[in-house]
Design a protein around this motif. Structure first.
Motif, PDB file in Angstrom:
ATOM      1  N   ARG A 157      10.345   0.956  -8.997  1.00 38.77           N
ATOM      2  CA  ARG A 157       9.744   1.223  -7.193  1.00 38.77           C
ATOM      3  C   ARG A 157       8.744   0.171  -7.771  1.00 38.77           C
ATOM      4  NH1 ARG A 157       6.150   6.415  -6.199  1.00 38.77           N
ATOM      5  NH2 ARG A 157       5.927   6.432  -8.623  1.00 38.77           N
ATOM      6  N   THR A 158       8.326  -1.217  -6.349  1.00 35.16           N
ATOM      7  CA  THR A 158       7.606  -2.596  -6.329  1.00 35.16           C
ATOM      8  C   THR A 158       6.254  -1.689  -6.760  1.00 35.16           C
ATOM      9  OG1 THR A 158       7.625  -2.954  -4.232  1.00 35.16           O
ATOM     10  CG2 THR A 158       9.247  -3.870  -6.040  1.00 35.16           C
ATOM     11  N   GLU A 159       5.246  -2.533  -7.709  1.00 37.56           N
ATOM     12  CA  GLU A 159       4.451  -1.874  -7.831  1.00 37.56           C
ATOM     13  C   GLU A 159       3.672  -3.549  -7.312  1.00 37.56           C
ATOM     14  OE1 GLU A 159       3.015  -0.794 -11.462  1.00 37.56           O
ATOM     15  OE2 GLU A 159       5.171  -0.987 -11.931  1.00 37.56           O
ATOM     16  N   ILE A 160       2.192  -2.405  -6.152  1.00 31.58           N
ATOM     17  CA  ILE A 160       1.766  -4.243  -5.064  1.00 31.58           C
ATOM     18  C   ILE A 160       0.719  -4.979  -6.318  1.00 31.58           C
ATOM     19  CG2 ILE A 160      -0.582  -1.805  -4.984  1.00 31.58           C
ATOM     20  CD1 ILE A 160       0.164  -5.241  -2.600  1.00 31.58           C
ATOM     21  N   GLU A 161      -0.155  -4.349  -7.303  1.00 33.76           N
ATOM     22  CA  GLU A 161      -0.425  -5.178  -8.737  1.00 33.76           C
ATOM     23  C   GLU A 161       0.055  -5.939  -9.142  1.00 33.76           C
ATOM     24  OE1 GLU A 161      -4.378  -4.704  -8.374  1.00 33.76           O
ATOM     25  OE2 GLU A 161      -3.605  -3.501  -6.809  1.00 33.76           O
ATOM     26  N   MET A 209       2.637  -7.644  -7.699  1.00 38.72           N
ATOM     27  CA  MET A 209       2.684  -8.340  -6.555  1.00 38.72           C
ATOM     28  C   MET A 209       2.331  -9.830  -6.231  1.00 38.72           C
ATOM     29  SD  MET A 209       4.666  -5.782  -4.018  1.00 38.72           S
ATOM     30  CE  MET A 209       4.177  -7.012  -2.318  1.00 38.72           C
ATOM     31  N   LYS A 210       0.785  -8.760  -6.281  1.00 42.70           N
ATOM     32  CA  LYS A 210      -0.556  -9.793  -6.075  1.00 42.70           C
ATOM     33  C   LYS A 210      -0.826 -10.569  -7.801  1.00 42.70           C
ATOM     34  CE  LYS A 210      -4.079  -7.061  -3.052  1.00 42.70           C
ATOM     35  NZ  LYS A 210      -4.644  -6.545  -3.523  1.00 42.70           N
ATOM     36  N   PHE A 260       2.659   2.128  -2.041  1.00 43.72           N
ATOM     37  CA  PHE A 260       3.030   1.718  -3.996  1.00 43.72           C
ATOM     38  C   PHE A 260       3.287   3.084  -4.200  1.00 43.72           C
ATOM     39  CE2 PHE A 260       2.558  -2.402  -1.466  1.00 43.72           C
ATOM     40  CZ  PHE A 260       3.879  -3.191  -2.179  1.00 43.72           C
ATOM     41  N   PRO A 261       3.405   3.100  -5.951  1.00 45.44           N
ATOM     42  CA  PRO A 261       3.432   4.176  -6.871  1.00 45.44           C
ATOM     43  C   PRO A 261       2.271   4.522  -7.122  1.00 45.44           C
ATOM     44  CG  PRO A 261       4.619   2.507  -8.164  1.00 45.44           C
ATOM     45  CD  PRO A 261       4.219   1.705  -6.416  1.00 45.44           C
ATOM     46  N   LEU A 302      -1.179   3.845  -4.151  1.00 47.59           N
ATOM     47  CA  LEU A 302      -1.109   3.151  -3.514  1.00 47.59           C
ATOM     48  C   LEU A 302      -1.028   2.775  -1.864  1.00 47.59           C
ATOM     49  CD1 LEU A 302      -2.330   0.772  -6.937  1.00 47.59           C
ATOM     50  CD2 LEU A 302      -3.834   2.438  -5.684  1.00 47.59           C
ATOM     51  N   ALA A 350      -1.446  -0.827   0.560  1.00 43.99           N
ATOM     52  CA  ALA A 350      -1.426  -2.660   0.618  1.00 43.99           C
ATOM     53  C   ALA A 350      -1.390  -2.787   2.075  1.00 43.99           C
ATOM     54  CB  ALA A 350      -0.243  -2.779   0.521  1.00 43.99           C
ATOM     55  N   THR A 369      -6.169  -3.860  -1.667  1.00 46.67           N
ATOM     56  CA  THR A 369      -4.811  -2.896  -1.931  1.00 46.67           C
ATOM     57  C   THR A 369      -5.738  -1.407  -2.174  1.00 46.67           C
ATOM     58  OG1 THR A 369      -3.899  -3.982  -3.404  1.00 46.67           O
ATOM     59  CG2 THR A 369      -4.212  -1.760  -4.041  1.00 46.67           C
TER      60      THR A 369
END
Lengths: 394, 378
Positions: free
Chosen positions: A298-302, A304-305, B89-90, B93, B95, B109
């Motif tokens: 799964r992609t992670e938002i952090e 990506m940022k 997100f994992p 979280l 967005a 986030t």
């Protein structure tokens, strides 16, 4: 139902499809088994280039150059288009110390005959008008040492071209058991949802999943999944003319060099290495990072940022371009950063061809051809004994 | 990274009611909505509501909206407008692309202990030749144009669908100065309330039952200038030779709504198909909790109904969220939920309501059978 093949290749990624193609081409009746669909694992969740300039001088670079040139040959030979394109590559150096280190690297590669050269800020800005104006310089690799392909089309191309030589592919194939001869310990057959498949040769090309196959024959294959993430932009102007990577990242990874990039804790923690390329469809691919997260893709938002933050340092205009998609895949990581392309002494007929981490796409044609040599009992095109599985037993 | 007790997605009646309940109990509530104004569809509902006095019958939708906004403000609900959830997100979280001054966007986030999804519904389309021609739009879109933005969608309107939305919006289009030249209904009878239909009839709008639109013909400027309709047989297929051409510049389609389940899917909540409620909906229990622990749903996203049921469900979701945060006692929460379920039952009466009551009971039962207890997920 029982089927019989001269060789069974497990895994239909960039490595497995190439191995299967080369074995079929050599006249072996070959089956390709894949637990998902063709190119459904790492080979559709990666970037799209093959380079020599991200390789260590020596055999690593030699294999890369061989593979790149061989790709061109295949692009001409195959009816199936896999978007082969030669392009230049710039390893951009944010600071003077990075530039100096890149120059050292260049000298070694030049000594081996590879035409890498340094470009200073002014020339860099001419070559890449959209790059930040304060980037110190770059290491340039001409198109002779850098190519782009569509990685999943490469897989499909090998399968489709292989079919011309009788290659059979079985997707959504569950392998439940591998049978060995009780006396000789040599490969005998596989049990699958397609029935029993008799064969004397199994080539384990399952990438990050290769250890699972290894376990079926009692082998411990030291490959771990390492996650990488890429961002896809909307269609836009080709912001870059070359493949762009940051040199500082490579430096911070070199053993024995105490180098730290001037990056935020987020970029550091997410292990970001900026890279940028355009695709033939005019989307930009922006990467990337490496993290150990098991098989969780799964992609992670952090992440990506952090990728965006680092990318904006080099290409500020990316701020005005939308990200439309992200994807993560696992790379088959081996602790010494070299793949395993090898037979297995203890199990006659069992071969391992996996563990290319981020080089699978680049090394695909080379690896397939060398593996075919090994399976046929021939000498490889040059000495690749460093890739032997036996190295882990020592 | 931002942290909140409760994130509510969608500032319509369900989302506002949920936010108010949660904030009143002392939770730190963030309410996000992609529109420029909160209130969901309430501010375009210029008609008076039906129902009992407990449900503000006789009150106009926008008045209910204004009151809710006031309550939300008093309770200290933080509202982000022009803001969209862009991913889950994992690590649970979320967005959010936050609208900031000057039209720019910033991706925030958020880690929220509880999430309430009140994303409402979207309009169904009817496909016919030329259905993408400019001038063809949803009836709800036309209603937003006249009642919120004060822009007429066109001069001569063909309304497709005679449910309450088709009927009410037809009338409001006339109030706004448009000419409704035809009301088309594929069924043999008008679908909505007779009282709404009577208003349209009195105004002289031709009503074509057992008819459908077969084509929207563009004029020189590329927008709709003629609309071809035809009679349908018992299987709703157009009967050749019965075509009629109507001069019109706008086709509005009131063909029902479907629950907006994108966010529910992002959160990987288990869905079930329910025809009367408009399609796929998230399974939920009587606390409005989904299959994913800590994720609640309310309003049209759980099945298309109306503003009053959305309000009540929103309250349940809000109460349940703060109960699980420990801000109110289980006893208190249960008492209030029972009161609300009683009111919901009163709302789900009559020819349309009974069916929904039955389906709601089925959904709660299906939840007990398939899920039982919501599952912790990362």
């Amino acid at each position: 139902m029982t089927m019989e093949f001269d060789a069974v290749v497990i895994g239909a990624g960039a490595i497995g499809t190439s191995v299967a193609y080369h074995l079929a081409e050599r006249g072996l009746k070959t089956a390709l088994l894949e637990k998902g669909d063709i190119a459904s694992g790492s080979s559709s969740h990666c970037d799209a280039v093959g380079l020599i300039c991200d390789k260590q001088p020596g055999i690593d670079t030699k294999m890369g150059q061989y593979s790149i040139d061989y790709y061109e040959e295949l692009a001409k030979k195959f009816g199936f288009d896999f978007e082969f394109e030669r392009k230049g590559c710039l390893y951009v150096c944010e600071t003077e110390p990075e530039f100096a280190a890149a120059e050292e690297y260049m000298k070694k590669q030049n000594a081996d005959g590879y035409p890498l050269r340094m470009v200073e800020n002014k020339e860099l800005c001419e070559m890449e008008p959209h790059i930040s104006k304060d980037i110190y310089g770059a290491l340039y690799t001409p198109p002779s040492g850098c190519i782009a392909v569509s990685p999943y089309k490469v897989c499909f191309a090998f399968v489709e071209e292989g079919k011309k030589y009788g290659l059979e592919s079985y997707t959504y194939c569950d392998i439940t058991k591998i049978n060995l001869d009780p006396k000789t310990n040599s490969v005998e057959s596989l049990e699958t949802n397609y029935g029993t498949i008799k064969t004397k040769r199994i080539i384990n090309c399952a990438g990050a999943w290769a250890p699972e196959i290894g376990k079926m024959v009692g082998l411990n294959i030291p490959i771990e999944p390492r996650k990488g993430t890429n961002l896809v932009s909307e269609k836009c102007e080709r912001l870059c003319n070359n493949k762009i990577l940051e040199y500082g990242y490579m430096m911070s990874k070199f053993d024995g060099i105490n180098f730290k990039r001037n990056v935020s804790p987020l970029v550091e923690e997410q292990n970001i290495a900026f890279n940028l390329e355009y695709t033939q469809a005019n989307n930009l691919l922006v990467g990337g990072n490496r993290l150990f997260r098991g098989f969780d893709t799964r992609t992670e938002i952090e992440t990506m940022k952090a990728i965006c933050e680092r990318a904006l340092r080099f290409y500020p205009e990316l701020a005005d371009i939308n990200c439309i998609r992200t994807y993560s895949g696992v790379r088959p990581f081996v602790v010494d950063h070299l793949p395993i392309v090898s037979d297995v002494d203890s199990i006659p007929g069992f071969y391992i061809c996996a563990g290319h981490e981020g080089d699978g796409i680049c090394f695909s044609p080379f690896t397939g051809k060398q593996m075919a040599h090994i399976v046929m009992g021939e000498d490889t095109d040059f000495d690749i004994s460093k890739l032997d599985f036996a190295r882990f037993g020592k | 990274m931002l942290e909140r007790d409760v994130l509510v997605v969608g500032a319509g009646p369900a989302g506002l009611a949920a936010s108010i309940e949660a904030a009143k109990a002392g939770a730190d509530v963030l309410l996000v909505d992609l529109n420029m104004k909160p209130g969901g569809q309430l501010f375009k509902q210029i008609h008076k509501f039906f129902g009992s006095s407990a449900h503000r019958s006789g009150t106009r939708g926008f008045d209910i909206g204004l009151k809710l906004l006031e309550e939300a403000k008093e309770a200290g609900v933080e509202i982000w407008l022009q803001s969209t959830v862009v991913g889950a997100f994992p690590g649970n979280l979320i967005a959010i692309e936050k609208g900031v001054d000057g039209g720019a966007k910033e991706v925030i986030t958020l880690k929220s202990k509880k999430v309430i999804i009140a994303t409402g519904a979207s309009e169904n389309v009817v496909r016919f030749k030329g259905w993408t021609t400019p001038g063809v739009m949803g009836a709800g879109a036309a209603q937003t144009m006249i009642n919120v933005n004060h822009v007429k969608p066109g001069k001569k309107i063909v309304m497709v669908g005679s449910g309450n939305v088709g009927l009410i919006v037809s009338y409001q289009l006339m109030q706004a100065g448009c000419d409704v030249v035809a009301l088309i209904e594929a069924a043999p009878k008008i679908g909505g309330y007779a009282v709404h239909a009577a208003k349209i009839r009195r105004a002289g709008v031709p009503i074509y039952t057992k008819h459908t639109v077969v084509e929207a013909i563009p004029g020189e400027d590329g927008t709709v200038c003629k609309v071809v309709i035809a009679q349908v047989d018992d299987h709703f297929n157009p009967i050749p030779g019965t075509e009629e051409t109507i001069e019109a510049d706008t086709v509005t389609i009131g063909a029902g709504l479907k629950p907006a389940t994108d966010m529910v899917k992002l959160e990987k909540c288990q869905l079930t198909f329910n025809g009367p409620f408009g399609g796929f909906i998230p399974l939920h229990n009587d606390k409005m909790e989904t299959s994913k622990s800590g994720v609640y749903v309310a309003g049209d996203a759980t099945g298309v109904e109306e503003a009053n049921t959305a309000l009540e469900e929103g309250k349940i979701a809000g109460i349940s969220a703060v109960e699980s945060l420990g801000l109110i006692s289980p006893k208190e929460a249960e008492k209030r939920r029972i009161e609300i379920w009683d009111r919901l039952e009163a709302l789900r009466m009559g020819p349309f309501g009974e069916r929904r009551q039955q389906e709601k009971d089925n959904i709660l039962k299906e939840y007990e059978e398939k899920i039982g207890t919501a599952v912790e997920m990362d």
